[in-house]
Design an enzyme around this catalytic site. Structure first.
Site, mmCIF file in Angstrom:
data_model
loop_
_atom_site.group_PDB
_atom_site.id
_atom_site.type_symbol
_atom_site.label_atom_id
_atom_site.label_comp_id
_atom_site.label_asym_id
_atom_site.label_seq_id
_atom_site.Cartn_x
_atom_site.Cartn_y
_atom_site.Cartn_z
ATOM 1 C CG ASN A 221 -6.688 6.798 7.605
ATOM 2 O OD1 ASN A 221 -5.970 7.483 8.325
ATOM 3 N ND2 ASN A 221 -7.562 7.326 6.770
ATOM 4 C CE1 TYR B 123 -3.967 1.879 -0.153
ATOM 5 C CE2 TYR B 123 -3.326 2.812 1.970
ATOM 6 C CZ TYR B 123 -4.146 2.815 0.855
ATOM 7 O OH TYR B 123 -5.142 3.755 0.743
ATOM 8 N N GLY C 203 -6.654 22.503 4.835
ATOM 9 C CA GLY C 203 -8.109 22.425 4.992
ATOM 10 C C GLY C 203 -8.821 21.637 3.911
ATOM 11 N N GLY C 204 -8.167 20.626 3.341
ATOM 12 C CA GLY C 204 -8.824 19.770 2.361
ATOM 13 C C GLY C 204 -9.759 18.781 3.026
ATOM 14 C CB SER C 205 -11.361 15.667 1.779
ATOM 15 O OG SER C 205 -11.967 16.183 0.629
ATOM 16 C CD GLU D 130 -9.159 5.495 0.292
ATOM 17 O OE1 GLU D 130 -8.033 5.963 0.551
ATOM 18 O OE2 GLU D 130 -9.998 5.198 1.177
ATOM 19 C CG ASP D 131 -7.445 8.482 -2.229
ATOM 20 O OD1 ASP D 131 -7.435 9.143 -1.183
ATOM 21 O OD2 ASP D 131 -6.601 7.612 -2.481
ATOM 22 C CE LYS E 22 -8.063 3.053 2.835
ATOM 23 N NZ LYS E 22 -7.141 4.179 3.059
ATOM 24 C CG ASN F 220 -0.029 9.813 2.985
ATOM 25 O OD1 ASN F 220 -0.495 10.075 1.877
ATOM 26 N ND2 ASN F 220 -0.768 9.328 3.968
#
Length: 540
Positions: free
Chosen positions: A448, A90, A291-293, A234-235, A163, A403
């Site tokens: 996570n 991953y 301040g993103g998601s 996801e993403d 994931k 990351n």
């Protein structure tokens, strides 16, 4: 099923571990070398081969060969070397395979590829991808906001595959019950649009009603085909991620790892720090850098916990400050996202508002005790920033969790040294132990994977109708108590090597809360038993 179909089906193939009786029964006599290996022998042989690979990318490609041919062996091997393999399988190595997915393409890996230009194919695609498997978990991405590397179009399907690997390795979710899925809505990355080898739609990303109608049709179709489905987003890009989650979270069991998962694990890390200091969460001042998601999602999770601990929503928001590309966010800015708006401040409340575009100046002005970085602004947490944090509290919480590694706001070693060992540190990528002034500081990873596999296992075991804030809070609280807070240099989060144990604890906490809230639909009423009964083990 014909002999070669068995050997080419990764869910049932055992390779050289097929017994002589099984070889006779399935028409495999003469199709395999005569010696019957145990899974232990297969794993040892594969690991020795793995060690010969010269780079992390080559190691990942080798492991994917095993994944594509024998899921049981792959997960047996993964479980034996989970700390070593996780960054290979991953993050961060997966970034290389995403960026080169079209060039490296060999196997679709039982993924579903949904084309936004053909909504009429959604049902057929899902049925084809599932085959005769009972799908309980889908990880869906549109790949607009992959890791710290942005928009990668259809190539982002690798993030869904990766994931789900962690779901199975960490929590024992049956790999035959999962489906990786990509929604190919186009890409705004010009290098992909210009690449003759690119395997996705070669047009700009579709926005607006066409996009949301497609998402809605996918959700309705998936829910109809797979009635016990848990849907993981996801993403997705910051303009869509919260909108999609908010639309469906009150109707179906669904989860967005970037918005909710990171928030849970960071909250768990904060709880770990407060276990050591004895301080209360409601006395902390929280500064979000980025301040993103992810950043807004983490702040929202910590805010919700402050409310749960007795503050009003308005009182709790006074404890939060958010910095994005514009600097400290003010409510008169016209480019705030819906997730940012609750954290924006009134400009009139700050005499030096014009100076608050600089992180150091913001820290000196608002005096935070917690600083969490999700900015991908490498090196932003300077020595001066860390020293300023130490002026605000005896033991500041400083989590540079961007990351991949090249995007870290600061390394764990820098934060420990610059704070003279006072700061509690967790990073978004694996960090080695930091030795400073005779103390070995174990660095927890705000990974996570400490949360979402167990969360998923708890949701599936309980067959919960919804994922609620209370269940999320239970997951975060369950991370504490797994490390010794009295030990010098103790990590604020459990080391990743204990992820299997952590996942069971998280799953039980989530399932029990689902039951308390009347949301569990499983026939088994003992939630701890339900969790253990559902857990899959890689054995022939």
């Amino acid at each position: 099923m014909k002999a070669h179909e068995i050997l080419n089906n990764p869910f049932i193939n055992k390779g050289t571990a097929f017994t002589m009786e099984e070889r006779k029964e399935n028409g495999l006599i003469g199709l395999l070398p005569p010696y019957v290996q145990t899974i232990e022998e297969q794993a040892d042989q594969a690991y020795q081969h793995y060690l010969q690979k010269p780079s992390d990318l080559e190691k990942r490609l080798f492991l994917m060969e095993i994944f594509n041919t024998n899921r049981t062996l792959f997960y047996y091997l993964f479980n034996q070397h989970i700390v070593e393999f996780n960054p290979i399988v991953y993050d961060p190595t997966i970034a290389d395979t995403i960026e080169n997915y079209s060039q490296l393409f060999v196997d679709p890996q039982y993924a579903a590829y949904l084309d936004i230009n053909h909504p009429e194919n959604i049902e057929e695609t899902l049925k084809n991808a599932a085959g005769d498997r009972d799908i309980r978990l889908i990880v869906a991405t549109d790949a607009e906001g992959i890791l710290g590397i942005g928009d990668w179009g259809v190539q982002g399907v690798d993030i869904s595959v990766g994931k789900l690997m962690v779901y199975t390795a960490a929590a024992g979710i049956d790999p035959a019950s999962v489906m990786p899925l990509v929604i190919d809505a186009g890409t705004n990355r010009q290098e992909l649009l210009d690449d003759p080898m690119y395997l996705g739609n070669r047009h700009q990303r579709v926005r607006g009603d066409k996009y949301y109608d497609f998402i809605d049709k996918f959700v309705q179709t998936a829910e109809s085909l797979f009635p016990k489905l848990y849907l993981h987003w996801e993403d997705f890009g910051r303009s869509n991620a919260a909108t999609i989650l908010d639309k469906y979270k009150k109707d179906i069991p669904t989860f967005n790892d970037d918005i909710q998962g990171t928030g849970i694990v960071v909250l768990g890390g904060i709880f770990g720090a407060l276990d050591i200091t004895g301080e209360k969460l409601t006395d902390q001042v929280y500064l979000c850098y980025g301040g993103g998601s992810a950043g807004a999602g983490i702040a929202s999770r910590v805010h919700a916990e402050m409310v749960a601990e007795g503050l009003s929503e308005e009182e709790a928001y006074k404890h939060f400050f958010m910095i994005d590309q514009q600097g400290l966010l003010f409510d008169d800015m016209d480019d705030l996202t819906p997730a940012q708006k609750p954290f924006a401040k009134k400009r009139a409340d700050f005499a030096n508002a014009d100076e608050l575009t600089d992180l150091l100046q913001v820290i000196k002005t608002v005096k935070p005790t917690i600083l969490v970085g999700t900015s991908t602004d490498a090196g932003a947490f300077t020595k001066e920033v860390v020293e300023a944090m130490c002026q605000n509290t005896q033991r500041p919480v400083i989590f540079p969790i961007s990351n991949p590694t090249k995007k870290l706001e600061a390394t764990a070693e820098q934060v420990i040294q610059w704070s003279d060992g006072k700061a509690f540190v967790a990073t978004g990528v694996p960090s080695g132990t930091v030795s400073y002034k005779g103390v070995d500081y174990q660095i927890g990873q705000a990974n996570n994977a400490l949360i979402y596999p167990g969360l998923g296992l708890g949701m599936l075991a309980s067959e919960a109708k919804l994922l609620t804030d209370e269940m999320i809070g239970a997951a975060a609280h369950s991370l504490s108590g797994l490390v010794d807070p009295g030990q010098a240099g103790a990590p604020v989060l459990p080391p990743f090597q204990y992820v299997a144990e952590v996942s069971i604890k998280v799953a039980e906490a989530v399932a029990k809360m689902a039951q308390e809230q009347g949301l569990a639909q499983a026939k088994e009423t003992d939630m701890a038993k339900a969790v253990r009964d559902l857990k899959w083990y890689p054995q022939y």
